[in-house]
Design an enzyme around this catalytic site. Structure first.
Site, PDB file in Angstrom:
ATOM      1  N   ARG A 122       5.658   4.455   9.715  1.00  0.00           N
ATOM      2  CA  ARG A 122       5.035   5.656   9.141  1.00  0.00           C
ATOM      3  C   ARG A 122       3.552   5.684   9.520  1.00  0.00           C
ATOM      4  O   ARG A 122       2.767   4.889   9.023  1.00  0.00           O
ATOM      5  CB  ARG A 122       5.185   5.690   7.620  1.00  0.00           C
ATOM      6  CG  ARG A 122       4.455   6.887   6.998  1.00  0.00           C
ATOM      7  CD  ARG A 122       4.904   7.207   5.590  1.00  0.00           C
ATOM      8  NE  ARG A 122       4.433   6.253   4.605  1.00  0.00           N
ATOM      9  CZ  ARG A 122       4.561   6.421   3.276  1.00  0.00           C
ATOM     10  NH1 ARG A 122       5.161   7.515   2.814  1.00  0.00           N
ATOM     11  NH2 ARG A 122       4.127   5.521   2.438  1.00  0.00           N
ATOM     12  N   ASP A 169       0.892   2.611  -5.231  1.00  0.00           N
ATOM     13  CA  ASP A 169       0.267   2.914  -3.953  1.00  0.00           C
ATOM     14  C   ASP A 169      -0.537   4.180  -4.104  1.00  0.00           C
ATOM     15  O   ASP A 169      -0.778   4.653  -5.219  1.00  0.00           O
ATOM     16  CB  ASP A 169       1.304   3.005  -2.831  1.00  0.00           C
ATOM     17  CG  ASP A 169       2.248   4.198  -2.968  1.00  0.00           C
ATOM     18  OD1 ASP A 169       2.088   5.003  -3.911  1.00  0.00           O
ATOM     19  OD2 ASP A 169       3.148   4.332  -2.126  1.00  0.00           O
TER      20      ASP A 169
END
Length: 532
Positions: free
Chosen positions: A168, A448
């Site tokens: 990603r 996160d």
């Protein structure tokens, strides 16, 4: 890379700040020329699309509500499918995600998950060292040469049959200020993608392992089309077969849920699925409706996938993907093991099982976990209820989702505990991010950037769209926020945490963002200038 003749005299990308000798193997002259060509071809279009995002948000702020596009109805109604899915990606029942740190990569590849998503985005703080070290680590993993020895002497290496690697890159909105072309900062997305593809794409393609990518934060089909052009250009430059680069798109913004058919269509030669990026999706709901007092969300602990707007999102994603021959991936289980408390640990694992049971019974083809210990938990559920490699045959013809269901307000309450937890999570995560860590365990959850964004956005909205009260009728106001922030800042300073020295810097940034008249687009954008 074959550079056009008229550009042979142009300079490659320039790198500044924090470059170590071992980075030279990644930042080669050829790789930097490749990056420069990507920038010159695509950055103008990227900036245009970011401006379109701002214009779209301005309309939402003025009262417009998101909806399906009228100009693309033919795509939604058409009879088309994506290209056949590679064999390596046909069983994705459990995927593990994590940053591109060396030991974490090895543990993830060895976790027993089918796929490992190596993350340059929400679980990584983008210091130049982190990003280039991550490229070194992934190059070594691709070449079968990744090993690690801890300071305590424990040795780590990849076992047989590792998870399939999917990368990603950063989203279109994030810059890379350490790498410039013609004096302009590059797109973080093009840097992450470009360096990984340049050094690894041929090796992976020769092994029928990609390269494969997860694409984050897209809001519109045009943004997906830009990725398709970037990948096609890279394939041609690197002498790769067309459409060998495959992409799974995270549907983690509210505007994107209204363009899922269109996004798959824009990438139809390389799309293999969509993913329910649930935490960023909740953040996007908050941000999209930042000016709408009637769409406030309650404590984030109450905003579960069973609430109407999230259930509709999940089911529509499954229906859309399976109609087009693509995989519908479920969302993240952020729990981490609770050592020393069997009762609490069993309760946490029960929540994971219930969530994965919901996903597999709804028709998802796989799911995400954040910790290796959750891989067998999720796999047990998917093995029992999905004995085949996937559920592309589950068409969900019963689903009939309209615009209003996708934007429905969410009932619930705002509690003192929920408010306080948001302040603590936002502060501790921001302090860690500023210290170079993008994936942080807090209260037995792996936080996160996405979950930190929910925390700080909820605080902003509760304060700016009031007056509001807690369940005990006490007012929610700025004095309360300032007090809570000061309390948690003091606790972090007094703690033995390695990021305690970042507490005041993080608190100042959160105070600025929270008191600001407008909700900032991204915490990570505001913090990036302060990142060493």
């Amino acid at each position: 890379m074959a550079v056009p003749k008229e550009r042979l005299t142009l300079s490659p990308a320039q790198v500044s700040g924090g470059v170590r000798p071992e980075h030279a193997a990644i930042l080669t002259p050829e790789a930097l020329a490749f990056l420069a060509e990507l920038h010159r071809q695509f950055d103008g279009r990227r900036l245009e699309l970011l401006a379109a995002r701002e214009a779209r948000q301005a309309r939402y702020d003025a009262g417009e509500l998101p909806d399906f596009r009228t100009d693309t109805a033919a795509i939604r109604e058409g009879n088309w499918t994506v290209a056949p899915i590679p064999l390596a990606l046909r069983d994705r029942r459990v995927e593990i995600t994590g940053p591109v740190e060396r030991k974490m990569i090895i543990n993830a590849l060895n976790s027993g998950a089918k796929v490992f998503m190596a993350d340059f985005e929400d679980s990584s703080a983008p210091t130049l060292a982190n990003q280039i070290d991550g490229q070194i680590n992934l190059r070594d993993a691709v070449n079968g040469a990744i090993e690690y020895t801890s300071p305590e002497g424990k040795h780590y290496r990849v076992n047989g049959n590792p998870a399939v690697l999917v990368v990603r890159p950063r989203g279109w909105h994030l810059p890379e200020r350490h790498i410039t072309v013609d004096g302009e900062p590059m797109s973080g997305a093009l840097v992450d993608f470009g360096l990984f593809a340049f050094h690894n794409a041929r090796t992976l393609q020769a092994r029928d392992r990609g390269p494969y990518f997860y694409l984050p934060k897209l809001q519109a089909m045009e943004e997906a089309a830009l990725w398709d052009e970037v990948m096609a250009t890279a394939e041609a430059a690197l002498d790769l077969p067309p459409d060998c680069m495959k992409a799974t798109v995270l549907i983690e913004t509210l505007p994107a849920v209204f363009q899922m058919h269109e996004i798959l269509h824009a990438l139809r030669g390389r799309a293999v699925g969509l993913n329910c990026g649930r935490w960023d999706y909740i953040f996007s709901y908050l941000k999209t409706f930042r000016a709408h007092r009637d769409r406030l969300l309650p404590d984030r602990s109450q905003v579960l996938m069973t609430v109407p707007f999230l259930k509709s999102y999940s089911e529509l994603l499954i229906q859309t993907c399976h109609r087009r021959g693509a995989f519908a991936m479920g969302g993240m289980a952020a729990q981490i093991p609770i050592k020393g408390d069997d009762v609490a640990n069993d309760a946490a694992l029960a929540k994971v099982r219930a969530d994965k049971l919901r996903e597999v019974q709804a028709g998802h083809d796989g799911t995400w976990v954040a910790h290796p210990a959750l891989v067998p938990v999720a796999q047990e559920v998917f093995d029992k209820y999905m004995p085949s490699p996937n559920q592309l045959n589950v068409m969900r013809s019963d689903v009939n989702v309209c615009r209003n269901q996708l934007i429905a307000p969410c009932s619930g309450t705002i509690t003192r505990a929920g408010f306080d937890n948001n302040v603590e999570v936002a502060l501790r995560y921001t302090a860690s991010w500023l210290d170079g860590q993008g994936c942080v365990p807090i209260h037995h959850l792996m936080e996160d950037a996405a979950t930190a964004e929910i925390a700080r956005s909820q605080i902003w909205q509760w304060l700016h769209r009031g007056p509001l009260e807690f369940t005990d009728h006490a007012p929610i106001d700025f004095a309360l926020f300032d007090h809570a922030l000061a309390k948690h800042t003091h606790r972090l300073i007094e703690s033995k945490s390695p990021v305690a020295h970042r507490a005041e810097q993080a608190a100042a940034l959160l105070k600025q963002l929270t008191h600001g008249e407008e909700l900032g687009d991204f915490l990570t954008l505001a913090a990036y200038a302060r990142l060493d």
